[in-house]
Enzyme design. Sequence first.
Site, PDB file in Angstrom:
ATOM      1  N   LYS A  64      40.255  47.418  37.993  1.00 16.26           N
ATOM      2  CA  LYS A  64      39.187  48.410  37.906  1.00 16.26           C
ATOM      3  C   LYS A  64      39.170  49.294  39.149  1.00 16.26           C
ATOM      4  O   LYS A  64      38.777  48.847  40.224  1.00 16.26           O
ATOM      5  CB  LYS A  64      37.825  47.740  37.736  1.00 16.26           C
ATOM      6  CG  LYS A  64      36.681  48.765  37.684  1.00 16.26           C
ATOM      7  CD  LYS A  64      35.320  48.113  37.553  1.00 16.26           C
ATOM      8  CE  LYS A  64      34.211  49.167  37.649  1.00 16.26           C
ATOM      9  NZ  LYS A  64      32.864  48.557  37.513  1.00 16.26           N
ATOM     10  N   LYS A 119      38.800  44.768  41.630  1.00 17.76           N
ATOM     11  CA  LYS A 119      38.137  46.071  41.698  1.00 17.76           C
ATOM     12  C   LYS A 119      38.414  46.686  43.059  1.00 17.76           C
ATOM     13  O   LYS A 119      38.278  46.011  44.093  1.00 17.76           O
ATOM     14  CB  LYS A 119      36.641  45.881  41.453  1.00 17.76           C
ATOM     15  CG  LYS A 119      35.822  47.156  41.428  1.00 17.76           C
ATOM     16  CD  LYS A 119      34.370  46.810  41.091  1.00 17.76           C
ATOM     17  CE  LYS A 119      33.454  48.022  41.223  1.00 17.76           C
ATOM     18  NZ  LYS A 119      32.051  47.680  40.890  1.00 17.76           N
ATOM     19  N   ASP A 142      30.200  41.277  39.418  1.00 23.20           N
ATOM     20  CA  ASP A 142      31.065  41.933  40.400  1.00 23.20           C
ATOM     21  C   ASP A 142      30.721  41.386  41.778  1.00 23.20           C
ATOM     22  O   ASP A 142      29.662  41.720  42.340  1.00 23.20           O
ATOM     23  CB  ASP A 142      30.852  43.447  40.374  1.00 23.20           C
ATOM     24  CG  ASP A 142      31.362  44.102  39.096  1.00 23.20           C
ATOM     25  OD1 ASP A 142      31.553  43.375  38.100  1.00 23.20           O
ATOM     26  OD2 ASP A 142      31.556  45.328  39.097  1.00 23.20           O
TER      27      ASP A 142
END
Length: 402
Positions: free
Chosen positions: A351, A315, A251
């Site tokens: 996400k 995300k 990430d």
Amino acid sequence: MYDLDVTEVSTFNIDECIQQFEGINELFHSNYRSQVEIQGFSSRLAKLKETIKDMVNYYSQSKKGSEFLESFNECIEKLSKFNDLPIERLLDVNLQDQGVTSNPGYNEWCASLIKTSINLSCLNKIAATFIPQRIEKKDLKKVVFALRCLDLTSLSGDDTGSNVRRMCYTAVNPIKANVKDALKCAVPLEVAAVCVYPNLVEDAHQSLNLFKATSVKLASVASGFPSGQYCLNSKIREINDAVKCGATEIDIVLSRRLPLEKDWKAMYKEIRACRAACGRNVIMKTIISIGELGSMENVYAASFVALCAGSDFIKTSTGIEYVNATLPAGIVIARAIKDYYDLTKFKAGLKPSGSLYTTSHAFSWINLVNDILGKEWLTPKLFRIGGNTVLNDITQTLELLV
């Protein structure tokens, strides 16, 4: 123009082969080459591919075939780090399945692709339609799906190996044994992933093996989490360390100054460098921090540029900003993912993370993804939910419904 000497490669000097691919890769990354130049590079790569195929055919019939194939696999593994679209499409002579195929990116994007105008009033009205009125017995499968899409995190300054082990145990055994038996699910009732800092990846890897995880992925935040205010070299080192220790997902954190200054080329190059550091078989999620981008137009542009640069997931946030996962921003991100799919046919994931506390919150995002992206995106491979608190509510909901 880089001169690709095919005759030099015919001796199968691995270092020479890598050097020539690096030269082409560097040219692809610089100055946004025209389609004519890309076709020229593709032609040269095609010649190299044919040379490699000839070598495969020749050496596979010789006594040294096994030695050659071992060297060939080593070469392919190194070449797979270069994720440019033409290379990915041309180099299809791998001798074994490489598993996960990451987003190859899109080299010929232009500023016109990210120009958009967004009506906030309409966004809010659409977002309201995704919020469920209640959760009933018939929603049991949906609750189980939400559980299997969760990413658990341990991202505190006082994290220790024991903290990580407890989280990994919970990831593998998120619900009580009697509830698990009552559900009688054919798929593993585990969460999708656990996420830690790079220095704790090895601990998490050992813990997941200890608890015999079957489907839980190992993610690590990197590239200057949570601020993103790190130099690129430092970000790359963090990624390399995490991957080396066993992370299968990374990430990365977007440098917010780049979209705020609308320096899309610099943003593209930075994320592209992170993509290369992750390698081909590691999923890369880009955290765009929607609450710090200033406008929904920037949310869309940042999402689309990140996808063009090779992100596998978008995300919403780190989870610690003042504004985290909001449904209106989710609609904008999903639209960018859909537009990228229409352009490249690559399915990127979404996400939401932060400010998610209940099963109803999870349902809202599931409804959003189903409505905008479609049922094909309703899989842990393309949809995740961040937030440890959600797990507590989901487990309580399951106990009530079974």
